[in-house]
Scaffold this motif. Sequence first.
Motif, PDB file in Angstrom:
ATOM      1  N   ASP A  36      18.539 -27.754  24.122  1.00  0.00           N
ATOM      2  CA  ASP A  36      19.318 -27.982  25.333  1.00  0.00           C
ATOM      3  C   ASP A  36      20.564 -28.767  24.970  1.00  0.00           C
ATOM      4  O   ASP A  36      20.519 -29.672  24.141  1.00  0.00           O
ATOM      5  CB  ASP A  36      18.506 -28.761  26.365  1.00  0.00           C
ATOM      6  N   ASN A  70      18.283 -22.848  25.204  1.00  0.00           N
ATOM      7  CA  ASN A  70      17.842 -22.897  26.599  1.00  0.00           C
ATOM      8  C   ASN A  70      18.997 -23.193  27.540  1.00  0.00           C
ATOM      9  O   ASN A  70      19.752 -22.312  27.895  1.00  0.00           O
ATOM     10  CB  ASN A  70      16.721 -23.923  26.771  1.00  0.00           C
ATOM     11  N   LYS A  71      19.136 -24.434  27.957  1.00  0.00           N
ATOM     12  CA  LYS A  71      20.150 -24.837  28.924  1.00  0.00           C
ATOM     13  C   LYS A  71      21.389 -25.351  28.197  1.00  0.00           C
ATOM     14  O   LYS A  71      21.278 -26.152  27.281  1.00  0.00           O
ATOM     15  CB  LYS A  71      19.614 -25.950  29.820  1.00  0.00           C
ATOM     16  N   GLU A  74      23.349 -28.885  32.446  1.00  0.00           N
ATOM     17  CA  GLU A  74      22.561 -28.906  33.671  1.00  0.00           C
ATOM     18  C   GLU A  74      22.673 -30.251  34.370  1.00  0.00           C
ATOM     19  O   GLU A  74      22.475 -31.302  33.767  1.00  0.00           O
ATOM     20  CB  GLU A  74      21.086 -28.625  33.377  1.00  0.00           C
ATOM     21  N   SER A  76      20.538 -31.790  36.973  1.00  0.00           N
ATOM     22  CA  SER A  76      19.216 -31.492  37.510  1.00  0.00           C
ATOM     23  C   SER A  76      18.779 -32.536  38.531  1.00  0.00           C
ATOM     24  O   SER A  76      18.814 -33.733  38.261  1.00  0.00           O
ATOM     25  CB  SER A  76      18.206 -31.447  36.366  1.00  0.00           C
ATOM     26  N   THR A 101      18.606 -13.155  27.566  1.00  0.00           N
ATOM     27  CA  THR A 101      19.357 -14.280  28.129  1.00  0.00           C
ATOM     28  C   THR A 101      19.811 -13.984  29.552  1.00  0.00           C
ATOM     29  O   THR A 101      20.420 -14.814  30.187  1.00  0.00           O
ATOM     30  CB  THR A 101      20.599 -14.589  27.264  1.00  0.00           C
ATOM     31  N   ASP A 103      18.372 -13.762  32.523  1.00  0.00           N
ATOM     32  CA  ASP A 103      17.837 -14.472  33.680  1.00  0.00           C
ATOM     33  C   ASP A 103      17.836 -15.987  33.545  1.00  0.00           C
ATOM     34  O   ASP A 103      17.149 -16.677  34.284  1.00  0.00           O
ATOM     35  CB  ASP A 103      16.406 -13.993  33.960  1.00  0.00           C
ATOM     36  N   ARG A 104      18.594 -16.519  32.626  1.00  0.00           N
ATOM     37  CA  ARG A 104      18.593 -17.969  32.440  1.00  0.00           C
ATOM     38  C   ARG A 104      19.772 -18.624  33.142  1.00  0.00           C
ATOM     39  O   ARG A 104      20.830 -18.038  33.293  1.00  0.00           O
ATOM     40  CB  ARG A 104      18.620 -18.300  30.956  1.00  0.00           C
ATOM     41  N   ASN A 105      19.571 -19.872  33.572  1.00  0.00           N
ATOM     42  CA  ASN A 105      20.653 -20.653  34.156  1.00  0.00           C
ATOM     43  C   ASN A 105      21.392 -21.359  33.027  1.00  0.00           C
ATOM     44  O   ASN A 105      20.902 -22.333  32.466  1.00  0.00           O
ATOM     45  CB  ASN A 105      20.098 -21.675  35.152  1.00  0.00           C
ATOM     46  N   ILE A 106      22.557 -20.877  32.713  1.00  0.00           N
ATOM     47  CA  ILE A 106      23.327 -21.426  31.600  1.00  0.00           C
ATOM     48  C   ILE A 106      24.003 -22.737  32.004  1.00  0.00           C
ATOM     49  O   ILE A 106      23.956 -23.718  31.299  1.00  0.00           O
ATOM     50  CB  ILE A 106      24.384 -20.401  31.121  1.00  0.00           C
ATOM     51  N   ILE A 107      24.650 -22.727  33.182  1.00  0.00           N
ATOM     52  CA  ILE A 107      25.280 -23.922  33.738  1.00  0.00           C
ATOM     53  C   ILE A 107      24.740 -24.096  35.150  1.00  0.00           C
ATOM     54  O   ILE A 107      24.824 -23.174  35.962  1.00  0.00           O
ATOM     55  CB  ILE A 107      26.811 -23.800  33.783  1.00  0.00           C
ATOM     56  N   THR A 108      24.167 -25.273  35.451  1.00  0.00           N
ATOM     57  CA  THR A 108      23.595 -25.532  36.768  1.00  0.00           C
ATOM     58  C   THR A 108      24.160 -26.834  37.320  1.00  0.00           C
ATOM     59  O   THR A 108      24.060 -27.876  36.678  1.00  0.00           O
ATOM     60  CB  THR A 108      22.057 -25.652  36.675  1.00  0.00           C
TER      61      THR A 108
END
Length: 125
Positions: A36, A70-71, A74, A76, A101, A103-108
């Motif tokens: 991450d 992963n991230k 984020e 969070s 890749t 379905d992943r949240n790259i920037i949240t």
Amino acid sequence: MSLRNLWGYNHNIAVEVPDEHEGLFINTFNFVSVNDGILLGVQSANTLGPTGNIKALGDTISNGHINCFNKAIEFSKVKANQNFLSNVLIYIRQNEETITTADRNIITFGAGTANNCSGVTINSL
């Protein structure tokens, strides 16, 4: 707080700020082969304050590169307001657990308003 000229290789988390904060600057960084990248805000329900309303205000993340599994970035479980991302190159890597890749949240940013991204490039490896 200002974090500048950061280099990290083969880490679990490159940068983690688990508490409420305002005016954080992360500038000129290179994080390669990390799980991450930059995690801002509460990562565990155990550290959430009594009101459940933690804020991340006016952060600036700029001029860097994140190569992660992963991230990437984020915010969070925080109310993220007026945060800025600029000139960040992100590579999202696949690992044994990650087949795709897509379905992943790259920037949240989580809950919040007036967050801004400019010059952010995301590539899948």
